[in-house]
Scaffold this motif. Structure first.
Motif: not given
Length: 139
Positions: A10, A13, A24, A27, A47
């Motif tokens: 990751l 985020q 969401y 990310t 994402v």
């Protein structure tokens, strides 16, 4: 997230999303591999799953092995490389050094499982809906 359990990293985020919202967070994942579920699914959300490659034949093969074919993105400073890759990817829309590929004046649609429905864009009315074409944005 499955990708993190499988070894993706990751990198970013956002935290400005209310947990009660149906959104969401933005990310960014790095070290994503072709064998991960995230590489095989269409993600309709903010994402970015970054896959680094060193052999363009392998990345083209991995990309084209997907049953999806809506859109893809290539980021490179090597102009010959990105045009070579663009010619060989099986998808409907391609962003080259740009992620803004959908506008009101561009056709929208893919190939494979994402071939239908295709949305005609203003100015593209003469192209039959059955015609397969690839739309590329380059910056």
């Amino acid at each position: 997230m499955n990708a993190l359990k499988s070894g993706a990293q990751l990198r970013f985020q956002s935290h400005d999303i209310n947990p009660n919202d149906l959104f969401y967070p933005i990310t960014v994942l790095d070290q994503v591999r072709p064998d991960m579920e995230i590489s095989k699914q269409e993600i309709f959300g903010p994402v970015i799953a970054i896959q680094t490659f060193y052999n363009e034949a392998i990345v083209i093969q991995e990309s084209n092995n997907s049953p999806q074919g809506l859109a893809g993105y290539v980021f490179s400073s090597n102009q010959k490389r990105y045009w070579r890759i663009a010619e060989n990817l099986e998808l409907g829309m391609l962003g080259i050094n740009d992620s803004s590929i959908s506008t009101k004046v561009t056709p929208f649609g893919g190939v494979k499982k994402r071939a239908w429905p295709r949305r005609q864009a203003r100015g593209f009315r003469g192209i039959p809906r059955s015609q397969i074409y690839k739309f590329r944005i380059h910056r």
